[in-house]
Structures are given as C-alpha cells and as structure tokens.
Design an enzyme around this catalytic site. Structure first.
Site, PDB file in Angstrom:
ATOM      1  N   THR A  79       7.184  -2.629   5.699  1.00  0.00           N
ATOM      2  CA  THR A  79       7.898  -1.588   4.942  1.00  0.00           C
ATOM      3  C   THR A  79       8.107  -1.938   3.469  1.00  0.00           C
ATOM      4  OG1 THR A  79      10.005  -2.493   5.636  1.00  0.00           O
ATOM      5  CG2 THR A  79       9.084  -0.723   7.010  1.00  0.00           C
ATOM      6  N   ASP A 122       8.726  -4.552  10.427  1.00  0.00           N
ATOM      7  CA  ASP A 122       9.110  -5.662   9.556  1.00  0.00           C
ATOM      8  C   ASP A 122       9.664  -5.111   8.251  1.00  0.00           C
ATOM      9  OD1 ASP A 122       8.909  -8.613   8.752  1.00  0.00           O
ATOM     10  OD2 ASP A 122       7.893  -7.599   7.096  1.00  0.00           O
ATOM     11  N   TYR A 156      13.410  -5.471  -0.119  1.00  0.00           N
ATOM     12  CA  TYR A 156      12.444  -4.387  -0.370  1.00  0.00           C
ATOM     13  C   TYR A 156      13.202  -3.160  -0.885  1.00  0.00           C
ATOM     14  CZ  TYR A 156       9.046  -7.082   2.422  1.00  0.00           C
ATOM     15  OH  TYR A 156       8.212  -8.057   2.920  1.00  0.00           O
ATOM     16  N   GLN A 207       5.643 -15.927   9.060  1.00  0.00           N
ATOM     17  CA  GLN A 207       4.959 -14.748   8.522  1.00  0.00           C
ATOM     18  C   GLN A 207       4.182 -15.176   7.271  1.00  0.00           C
ATOM     19  OE1 GLN A 207       6.204 -10.627   6.362  1.00  0.00           O
ATOM     20  NE2 GLN A 207       7.284 -11.032   8.249  1.00  0.00           N
ATOM     21  N   LYS A 220     -10.586   2.757  -0.073  1.00  0.00           N
ATOM     22  CA  LYS A 220     -10.579   4.042  -0.788  1.00  0.00           C
ATOM     23  C   LYS A 220     -10.564   3.858  -2.307  1.00  0.00           C
ATOM     24  CE  LYS A 220      -5.764   3.770  -0.612  1.00  0.00           C
ATOM     25  NZ  LYS A 220      -4.521   4.026  -0.025  1.00  0.00           N
ATOM     26  N   ARG A 280       0.606  -3.355  -8.067  1.00  0.00           N
ATOM     27  CA  ARG A 280      -0.790  -3.782  -7.979  1.00  0.00           C
ATOM     28  C   ARG A 280      -1.481  -3.746  -9.340  1.00  0.00           C
ATOM     29  NH1 ARG A 280      -2.145  -0.080  -2.811  1.00  0.00           N
ATOM     30  NH2 ARG A 280      -1.000   1.352  -4.129  1.00  0.00           N
TER      31      ARG A 280
HETATM   32  N1  LIG Z   1       6.730 -12.277   3.711  1.00  0.00           N
HETATM   33  C1  LIG Z   1       6.287 -11.927   2.539  1.00  0.00           C
HETATM   34  O1  LIG Z   1       6.464 -12.629   1.525  1.00  0.00           O
HETATM   35  C2  LIG Z   1       5.537 -10.634   2.431  1.00  0.00           C
HETATM   36  C3  LIG Z   1       4.819 -10.320   1.261  1.00  0.00           C
HETATM   37  C4  LIG Z   1       4.132  -9.111   1.222  1.00  0.00           C
HETATM   38  C5  LIG Z   1       4.176  -8.256   2.315  1.00  0.00           C
HETATM   39  N2  LIG Z   1       4.903  -8.579   3.438  1.00  0.00           N
HETATM   40  C6  LIG Z   1       4.987  -7.688   4.611  1.00  0.00           C
HETATM   41  O2  LIG Z   1       3.684  -7.327   5.001  1.00  0.00           O
HETATM   42  C7  LIG Z   1       3.567  -5.905   5.005  1.00  0.00           C
HETATM   43  C8  LIG Z   1       2.161  -5.503   4.650  1.00  0.00           C
HETATM   44  O3  LIG Z   1       1.834  -5.897   3.340  1.00  0.00           O
HETATM   45  P1  LIG Z   1       1.672  -4.842   2.153  1.00  0.00           P
HETATM   46  O4  LIG Z   1       2.370  -3.588   2.544  1.00  0.00           O
HETATM   47  O5  LIG Z   1       2.084  -5.507   0.909  1.00  0.00           O
HETATM   48  O6  LIG Z   1       0.094  -4.660   2.065  1.00  0.00           O
HETATM   49  P2  LIG Z   1      -1.019  -4.113   3.058  1.00  0.00           P
HETATM   50  O7  LIG Z   1      -0.490  -3.859   4.399  1.00  0.00           O
HETATM   51  O8  LIG Z   1      -2.171  -5.023   2.895  1.00  0.00           O
HETATM   52  O9  LIG Z   1      -1.378  -2.723   2.324  1.00  0.00           O
HETATM   53  C9  LIG Z   1      -0.486  -1.641   2.435  1.00  0.00           C
HETATM   54  C10 LIG Z   1      -0.937  -0.494   1.533  1.00  0.00           C
HETATM   55  O10 LIG Z   1      -2.268  -0.123   1.831  1.00  0.00           O
HETATM   56  C11 LIG Z   1      -2.426   1.295   1.772  1.00  0.00           C
HETATM   57  N3  LIG Z   1      -2.855   1.702   3.124  1.00  0.00           N
HETATM   58  C12 LIG Z   1      -2.323   1.315   4.319  1.00  0.00           C
HETATM   59  N4  LIG Z   1      -3.010   1.846   5.354  1.00  0.00           N
HETATM   60  C13 LIG Z   1      -3.990   2.578   4.823  1.00  0.00           C
HETATM   61  C14 LIG Z   1      -5.024   3.362   5.368  1.00  0.00           C
HETATM   62  N5  LIG Z   1      -5.190   3.463   6.685  1.00  0.00           N
HETATM   63  N6  LIG Z   1      -5.871   4.003   4.519  1.00  0.00           N
HETATM   64  C15 LIG Z   1      -5.717   3.896   3.185  1.00  0.00           C
HETATM   65  N7  LIG Z   1      -4.764   3.145   2.600  1.00  0.00           N
HETATM   66  C16 LIG Z   1      -3.904   2.495   3.401  1.00  0.00           C
HETATM   67  C17 LIG Z   1      -1.069   1.875   1.372  1.00  0.00           C
HETATM   68  O11 LIG Z   1      -0.933   1.948  -0.041  1.00  0.00           O
HETATM   69  P3  LIG Z   1      -1.643   3.034  -0.973  1.00  0.00           P
HETATM   70  O12 LIG Z   1      -1.768   4.308  -0.189  1.00  0.00           O
HETATM   71  O13 LIG Z   1      -0.796   3.152  -2.182  1.00  0.00           O
HETATM   72  O14 LIG Z   1      -2.975   2.409  -1.321  1.00  0.00           O
HETATM   73  C18 LIG Z   1      -0.135   0.758   1.817  1.00  0.00           C
HETATM   74  O15 LIG Z   1       1.061   0.745   1.108  1.00  0.00           O
HETATM   75  C19 LIG Z   1       4.634  -5.451   4.006  1.00  0.00           C
HETATM   76  O16 LIG Z   1       4.915  -4.086   4.132  1.00  0.00           O
HETATM   77  C20 LIG Z   1       5.743  -6.387   4.346  1.00  0.00           C
HETATM   78  O17 LIG Z   1       6.413  -5.953   5.505  1.00  0.00           O
HETATM   79  C21 LIG Z   1       5.550  -9.762   3.503  1.00  0.00           C
END
Ligand SMILES: NC(=O)c1ccc[n+]([C@@H]2O[C@H](COP(=O)([O-])OP(=O)(O)OC[C@H]3O[C@@H](n4cnc5c(N)ncnc54)[C@H](OP(=O)(O)O)[C@@H]3O)[C@@H](O)[C@H]2O)c1
Length: 369
Positions: free
Chosen positions: A20, A51, A56, A173, A212, A225
């Site tokens: 999230t 998560d 956030y 994680q 995309k 980003r």
């Molecule tokens: N522990 C840590 O330090 C840490 C750090 C980073 C993240 N996290 C956790 O990991 C999760 C995932 O990481 P993240 O959200 O940064 O990156 P991610 O999951 O790699 O990418 C998410 C982004 O990709 C795009 N997207 C997702 N599914 C899609 C689909 N089917 N088709 C097209 N675009 C799609 C969306 O953004 P757009 O539509 O804008 O492109 C979405 O916000 C986070 O939400 C968080 O819970 C943890």
C-alpha cells in the site's frame, strides 16, 4: 490463489499480497474511493495479506487500510511497519527506541481500527539503538496481544544475524525483482535455513516491469519515480529493451508481463510471497492471477535465460550528504540530510557526500574514502 505459511508463524498468506505504498501517495495521488475499491477488490479475489507502514502517506495508508478492512478484519493477515517516526515537517527518520516503538504500535492500532496487528515489522535498522532494546519492547507488545508476530525489513546479512542473536522473527521483507537480486546471495539461504519467511517488496520494480512504460513516459507531480535512477537515461532504455525481450515469452505462457515477473518472484526458492502495490482494482485483477500457481523449473530457466543474456545497467547509487556522525552500538553512524541514519565506513565524516545504494542502504566504500 496459493497460500503459504509465513516462517514459523501460524499465518497463512496469499502468495500475492497487496502493498500500500502507492495508496499512501508515493507514486502520485490516489483518491480515497479508488484506494478503498483497490483494497476491497484484492480481498474479493483471494488476497488476504495486506502490507502497509505507519509512514506511507504519513499515516494515510494505514487509515485507508483500516477503513477498507473494518468489517472483514478476520479475513486479513494485517502487516504494518514502524520505527520510522516523522517530525512536524513530515521528515522521516529511523528510531527504534523502546518508547518510540510502543507509541508507534498504539498509533497504528488506532489508524488501522483494530486491536491487534498480525505482523509488526521494523521498517529498517536503527544503527543508534541496540537491537536488544527494540526486541524487548516488541516482546512486551506481543505478550500484551497488540502484535501477534514480529518481522523485519531491510535487514541485510550482518544486521539480520545480529538481530537473530537477541530476538525472534518470522519474516524479513526485502526488495526482489528481475533487477534487484541481491538477496539471492546470502539472505535467501540464511532465511531458508532459519525458517524465516521472505516477503518480496517492489516486485514490479515500482511498476517498471508491468510493461506499460515507454521511453517517453513522464511521471506526474508527487511521483517519486521521477528521481529514481533506474527510470532515467541508458538504464531505463536498457530496461525497456529487456521488457520487449520478455514480452513474447509472457504471451506464450498466456500471462501479462506483470504476471510473468510476479510468478517468477513467488517461484524462487525461499520466497514466501510478493506484495505488489496497486492503484486501481484493474491492476489487482491483473496481479492476482500470478498467484494461481508457481512456474515449473523449465519455465523459470527460460525466463532466467533471457535475464542473463540481457545487459541492463542496474542504476541505484544516489548521492547523499552526511550531516552528522556519531558512534552506535554496531559501529559508526551517519545522519543523512534526508533524515535517515545509516551505518557508515570509518572514512565518512560530517559534511561529505556519499553514494548510497538505495536498494541495500549500503554506502559505497570507494567514494571519498
Ligand atoms: N520495506 C520497505 O522498505 C519497502 C519499500 C518499498 C515498498 N515496500 C512494500 O512493497 C510494496 C510494493 O512495492 P511498490 O508498491 O513500491 O512497487 P511495485 O509493487 O513494484 O509497483 C507498484 C506500482 O506498479 C504499478 N502497477 C502495479 N500493478 C500493475 C499492473 N498490473 N499493470 C500496470 N501497472 C501496475 C502501479 O503504479 P503506476 O500505475 O503508477 O505505474 C503500482 O503503484 C509497497 O506497496 C510496500 O507495501 C516496502
């Protein structure tokens, strides 16, 4: 959807969870209605692992998650993170002193509208606080029933080993995707050996591997980003060329690109689950299909063949100014201008600019040394 046990806990989590960070606004604004619909769609489709983190959107993501799951709390394995308080200007730091953690858990419970958190994760190590102190506070919270299990996040080998000598955890994680494979070296084997679950974050590399983006893609206001090195210059162009090489294989497997990378992540030995973020219900609908099954060995080999043949610059060094140094229980500590504290090599002094690896948090030994 496949479900797996997280480490030595009794938590059964969907192999595709929901992250999230995007709902908190990291990749541009997401309206509350859309965010609620995204979370509820995930639950409808069999995702049971959500998560979030207190930081956030500075509490906003937790508030939205709390609202979305209020009438379905028993269907959710709820994970949040803490140890990263923020000041009145919204500047986040890492602080895992006992009092900070206890206050943070109470605040998360209020925002999440629940009286227990299934998995409470330390968001990143605090190099100034002894791990014993944090572990004791978490044990106190666990005994009080406020948290069920403890997890870590961004604890690389030395820190993970140091923590394991003082506290129990069920998960770590960590970043994991086609380009960020550092955990394969030591973290995955260590976690496997110690029966610690591994939760893969940024599995789509912030949407890059959803396929995309084009060389002309622009990121909107508030989308962090825009400043991320993998989305710039040659590193970005090479990543897009790799995606084009993967596309025919995804089609042959009957998968979208997002499904290809997510299924690859959850099929790697030692990975328990992936937590892709999403901004719309349609993205969730796409991503959950990856969790129907794992790849067979020969399918993984075909993907790995393409990844190995591609030459992609993995760009993740960022210059950061060190504003203060002090000594911590595990060595020298630098306070970065952005507010986060990191362990630094001996040559680092206040005022220098270091190159930080934004995936591992490590300071490059060569710069300025
Ligand atoms: N522990 C840590 O330090 C840490 C750090 C980073 C993240 N996290 C956790 O990991 C999760 C995932 O990481 P993240 O959200 O940064 O990156 P991610 O999951 O790699 O990418 C998410 C982004 O990709 C795009 N997207 C997702 N599914 C899609 C689909 N089917 N088709 C097209 N675009 C799609 C969306 O953004 P757009 O539509 O804008 O492109 C979405 O916000 C986070 O939400 C968080 O819970 C943890």
């Amino acid at each position: 959807m496949e479900y797996r046990t997280l480490g030595r806990s009794d938590l059964r989590v969907s192999v595709i969870g929901l992250g999230t960070l995007a709902i908190g606004g990291a990749y541009g604004p997401v309206g509350e209605g859309q965010a609620l619909a995204t979370i509820r769609r995930a639950l409808d489709l069999g995702v049971n692992f959500i998560d979030t983190s207190d930081n956030y959107g500075l509490g906003r993501a937790e508030e939205i998650v709390g609202k979305a799951i209020q009438s379905r709390r028993d269907q959710v394995v709820l994970a949040t993170k803490g140890g990263t308080p923020w000041d009145e200007r919204g500047r986040i730091t890492n602080d895992c002193r006992a009092g900070t953690i206890i206050e943070a858990v109470e605040a998360s419970l209020r925002r999440l509208r629940t009286d227990y958190i299934d998995l409470y994760q330390i968001h990143l190590p605090d190099p100034e606080t002894p791990f014993e102190e944090t572990a004791l506070a978490l044990e106190q919270l666990r005994k009080a029933g406020k948290i069920r299990y403890v997890g870590l996040s961004n604890f690389w080998t030395e820190e993970l080993e140091a923590w394991l000598s003082v506290g129990e955890i069920v998960s770590n994680q960590m970043p994991y995707n086609f380009l960020h494979r550092d955990i394969e070296g030591k973290i995955l084997p260590l976690c496997w050996e110690r029966k610690i679950g591994v939760i893969a974050y940024t599995p789509l590399l912030m949407g890059l591997f959803a396929g995309k983006l084009t060389p002309d893609s622009q990121f909107g206001q508030g989308d962090h980003r825009a400043a991320y090195p993998q989305f710039q210059g040659e590193a970005f162009r090479q990543s897009l060329r790799l995606i084009e090489r993967l596309r025919p294989l995804a089609e042959e497997f009957g998968l979208t690109l997002a499904q290809l990378v997510l299924r690859w992540v959850i099929s790697r030995p030692g990975v328990t689950c992936a937590i892709p973020g999403a901004k719309h219900p349609e993205q969730v609908e796409d991503n959950v299909r990856a969790g129907e099954k794992s790849f067979a060995e020969e399918e993984l080999e075909r993907i790995d063949g393409i990844l190995e043949a591609a030459s992609v610059e993995v760009s993740r060094g960022m210059p950061m100014k060190v504003v203060e140094v002090c000594s911590g229980p595990r060595g020298k500590v630098g306070l970065l201008a952005m507010g986060i504290k990191v362990g630094v090599p001996d040559w680092v002094e206040a005022g220098v600019v270091v190159q930080m690896d934004i995936v591992t948090g490590q300071i490059a030994e060569t710069d300025g040394g």
